[in-house]
Design an enzyme around this catalytic site. Structure first.
Site, PDB file in Angstrom:
ATOM      1  N   ASP A  22       0.848  -1.201   0.000  1.00 24.73           N
ATOM      2  CA  ASP A  22       0.000   0.000   0.000  1.00 24.73           C
ATOM      3  C   ASP A  22       0.882   1.249   0.000  1.00 24.73           C
ATOM      4  O   ASP A  22       1.660   1.458   0.924  1.00 24.73           O
ATOM      5  CB  ASP A  22      -0.908  -0.041   1.240  1.00 24.73           C
ATOM      6  N   ASN A  24      -0.267   4.534  -0.248  1.00 21.78           N
ATOM      7  CA  ASN A  24      -0.859   5.809   0.211  1.00 21.78           C
ATOM      8  C   ASN A  24      -1.593   5.724   1.549  1.00 21.78           C
ATOM      9  O   ASN A  24      -2.343   6.621   1.910  1.00 21.78           O
ATOM     10  CB  ASN A  24      -1.794   6.377  -0.870  1.00 21.78           C
ATOM     11  N   ASP A  26      -4.096   3.940   2.701  1.00 22.21           N
ATOM     12  CA  ASP A  26      -5.535   3.662   2.875  1.00 22.21           C
ATOM     13  C   ASP A  26      -5.794   2.195   3.248  1.00 22.21           C
ATOM     14  O   ASP A  26      -6.943   1.767   3.340  1.00 22.21           O
ATOM     15  CB  ASP A  26      -6.334   4.052   1.617  1.00 22.21           C
ATOM     16  N   ASP A  30      -1.773  -1.224  -3.847  1.00 26.67           N
ATOM     17  CA  ASP A  30      -2.090  -0.474  -5.061  1.00 26.67           C
ATOM     18  C   ASP A  30      -0.953  -0.553  -6.075  1.00 26.67           C
ATOM     19  O   ASP A  30       0.099  -1.140  -5.815  1.00 26.67           O
ATOM     20  CB  ASP A  30      -2.419   0.983  -4.702  1.00 26.67           C
ATOM     21  N   ASP A  99      -5.203 -10.702 -15.449  1.00 29.56           N
ATOM     22  CA  ASP A  99      -6.269 -11.665 -15.248  1.00 29.56           C
ATOM     23  C   ASP A  99      -7.402 -11.330 -16.205  1.00 29.56           C
ATOM     24  O   ASP A  99      -7.830 -10.173 -16.274  1.00 29.56           O
ATOM     25  CB  ASP A  99      -6.779 -11.559 -13.801  1.00 29.56           C
ATOM     26  N   ASP A 197      -9.409 -16.680 -16.181  1.00 28.56           N
ATOM     27  CA  ASP A 197     -10.204 -17.158 -15.056  1.00 28.56           C
ATOM     28  C   ASP A 197     -11.252 -18.182 -15.502  1.00 28.56           C
ATOM     29  O   ASP A 197     -11.949 -17.967 -16.503  1.00 28.56           O
ATOM     30  CB  ASP A 197     -10.903 -15.937 -14.438  1.00 28.56           C
ATOM     31  N   GLU A 250      -7.097 -20.964 -16.126  1.00 29.30           N
ATOM     32  CA  GLU A 250      -7.507 -21.616 -14.886  1.00 29.30           C
ATOM     33  C   GLU A 250      -8.624 -22.565 -15.275  1.00 29.30           C
ATOM     34  O   GLU A 250      -9.711 -22.136 -15.646  1.00 29.30           O
ATOM     35  CB  GLU A 250      -8.003 -20.601 -13.855  1.00 29.30           C
ATOM     36  N   HIS A 319      -4.020 -17.299  -4.966  1.00 34.86           N
ATOM     37  CA  HIS A 319      -4.851 -16.499  -4.065  1.00 34.86           C
ATOM     38  C   HIS A 319      -6.114 -17.227  -3.603  1.00 34.86           C
ATOM     39  O   HIS A 319      -6.895 -16.666  -2.843  1.00 34.86           O
ATOM     40  CB  HIS A 319      -5.232 -15.200  -4.774  1.00 34.86           C
ATOM     41  N   ASP A 320      -6.349 -18.443  -4.104  1.00 33.91           N
ATOM     42  CA  ASP A 320      -7.534 -19.206  -3.690  1.00 33.91           C
ATOM     43  C   ASP A 320      -7.192 -20.364  -2.763  1.00 33.91           C
ATOM     44  O   ASP A 320      -8.099 -21.047  -2.272  1.00 33.91           O
ATOM     45  CB  ASP A 320      -8.236 -19.818  -4.914  1.00 33.91           C
TER      46      ASP A 320
END
Ligand code: TEU
Ligand code: CA
Length: 546
Positions: A22, A24, A26, A30, A99, A197, A250, A319-320
């Site tokens: 990150d 910035n 928040d 990003d 993706d 995907d 995928e 990520h899954d």
């Protein structure tokens, strides 16, 4: 067709942008954060970055619900940031793939908004049907548990994932033309291809009731259909063949045979695919029902795919999936050894290796205490469904804690400081408390650590033609079913790999099975007659009888 060597010889690194860095404050990773870490990836030896979705999205499924394919999610930055990322990566000779999520869009995509409003131009972009009395049009169930249909107005629309992810209608030529434009838009910007995907379920042959199953009732009507093969061939002819790019699909529930068809070189469809069989070696029926992990199941799945598919992906994380060390290794005493052993396999098996962010420092599953700490839409749906099935709260949480996709999505651990150096603000998802010990800074300061192991393995593979292209030959000894042993046989030599997949020492292993040649890599400093916990060794010899 352009050369395929670059996407075979480079190592791919997957970034889940929300959790990477990150810039910035928040609390959300990003594009500027990624730009700042490109030198880090270069140092690791990464040649291709796969970015999980960065498009505009209401984030019901963290970007896998796209509301504008040619705009950047403001949370991640701007199109200028994206251009800057592509440019900086180009300077470092890192290719970027994106993706491509084209089975569905967000329900907030303009196409769906118009479709739902009855706009005749757009109605058939999605799959709308009348219900059967008070019931949905058919009995299909969603990947995220529950019905695959949602009523909006008079009719229902199909959603194989969340209700906020309506499935596109690939029988409509207009949909095909729209997606063609999207692909060209990004390829013209200089990206090097796509991770596609759930690409093998985009084409629905019929909407008849499916055979009743424990999960995914209806799948025989959309899984790997002829229509899908046709569409993928056309996308290559119409778009992809004009660029020096590659695709990795995928592909859920594929067999090696189906993978061979998808990756055949004559009628190009996909260049590689992600199979899931080796990710299912600690599951019973579906991922929510875990069984004890058996290394021999993992070995068998890897051997099956390695021997039956000419060229494919090699991966243990994304990520899954829960973290590989937590699943197949040891979270405690042997964390480093087991992470190195898995990392050793990743770069010595045949195929293009994929590293998921944090894997190179041996990150572990999230340390969530209860469902409130979990954000994954899939986990919340499963909880709802299991509650309806009268599973107790404790049982539900036990299931979710082990399987939630958030296990892999906790913020990247850069330092041992506040929020692991991921953000100066409040992170969107809880940082793992183990960041005090497990972080990039600490790992890079340790020449014996996991980071350096990955770095060395990436470099070794890239410079060793036998590791790159040698044939895979299984040499696992039935007497030691939990010791994975295989060879890579090339013109210039033979690499032999031995990996103890358990925490148990095998006494006198090397007396019974001596290795030949010089040691390329080993995760123990000294030698021993025994094969120690999670010991990994790769040796190279000039010629050898197999
Ligand atoms: O995943 C598709 C998929 O089938 C599984 O990974 C699924 O998320 C889960 O394992 C079912 O139990 C892809 C993306 O990788 C995932 O992040 C998205 O949520 C999904 O498609 C929808 O786009
Ligand atoms: Ca941010």
């Amino acid at each position: 067709m352009a050369s395929d060597a670059w996407w075979k010889e480079r190592t791919v690194y997957q970034i889940y942008p929300r959790s990477f860095c990150d810039s910035n404050g928040d609390g959300i990773g990003d594009l500027r954060g990624i730009i700042g870490k490109l030198d880090y990836l270069k140092d690791l030896g990464v040649g291709i970055v796969w970015l999980s979705p960065v498009y505009k999205s209401p984030n019901d499924d963290n970007g896998y619900d796209i509301s504008d394919y040619t705009a950047i999610n403001p949370e991640f930055g701007t199109m200028e940031d994206m251009d800057a990322l592509i440019e900086k990566a180009r300077e470092l000779d890192i290719k970027i793939i994106m993706d491509l999520v084209i089975n569905h869009t967000s329900d907030e995509h303009e196409w769906f908004v118009k479709s739902a409003a009855g706009d005749s131009e757009y109605r058939d972009y999605y799959i709308w049907r009348k219900g059967k009395g008070k019931k949905p049009p058919n009995n299909w169930t969603s990947f995220f548990a529950g019905d695959a249909w949602q009523k909006r107005g008079e009719e229902y629309y199909l959603h194989l994932f969340s209700p906020k992810q309506p499935d596109l209608n690939w029988n409509n030529p207009k949909v095909y033309d729209e997606i063609k434009k999207v692909m060209k838009f990004w390829l013209d910007k200089g990206i090097a291809g796509f991770r596609c995907d759930v690409i093998n379920i985009i084409y629905k042959t019929s909407l008849a009731d499916g055979k009743k199953r424990l999960a995914l009732t209806g799948k025989e009507h959309y899984l790997s259909q002829e229509g899908c093969h046709r569409l993928l061939q056309r996308l290559n002819e119409d778009v992809l063949n004009d660029y020096d790019c590659f695709t990795v699909g995928e592909t859920v529930m594929v067999t090696p045979k189906e993978a061979c068809r998808l990756t055949n070189r004559d009628k190009r469809e996909m260049d590689m695919v992600f199979g899931f069989e080796h990710m299912e070696c600690d599951q019973w029926m579906i991922k929510w029902f875990k069984t004890k992990y058996k290394p021999e199941r993992l070995i068998a799945a890897l051997v099956k795919w390695q021997t039956n598919v000419p060229w494919n992906t090699v991966y243990f994380e994304n990520h899954d999936q829960p973290r590989s060390v937590s699943r197949f290794g040891d979270e405690g005493e042997y964390r480093v050894q087991s992470a190195k052993m898995l990392g050793g396999l990743l770069f010595t098996l045949k195929g293009t290796p994929f590293v998921y962010e944090g894997q190179e420092i041996g990150m572990l599953n999230g340390d969530f205490k209860n469902l409130d700490e979990v954000q994954d839409v899939e986990s919340h749906n499963v909880d709802k469904t299991a509650r309806r099935m009268l599973f107790t709260k404790g049982r539900r949480w036990k299931m979710i804690k082990r399987t939630t996709r958030d296990n892999a999505r906790t913020p990247m651990q850069w330092t041992g400081g506040k929020n692991a150096g991921f953000t100066s603000g409040t992170p969107w998802l809880k940082v793992n408390a183990n960041c005090a010990d497990i972080n990039v800074e600490a790992a890079r300061g340790d020449s014996d650590g996991i980071f350096d192991w990955y770095k060395n393995m990436i470099a070794l593979r890239a410079s060793n033609v036998t590791l790159l292209y040698g044939e895979f030959v299984d040499a696992t000894d039935k007497k030691f079913p939990r010791v994975f042993r295989f060879k890579r046989v090339g013109n210039d030599g033979v690499v032999t790999v031995v990996a103890n997949m358990t925490a148990k020492t095998v006494r006198d292993y090397f007396v019974k099975r001596p290795t030949e040649g010089t040691i390329l890599q080993s995760n123990y400093a000294d030698s021993s007659a025994d094969l120690r916990p999670y010991e990994f060794m790769a040796t190279m010899s000039q010629k050898e009888k197999i």
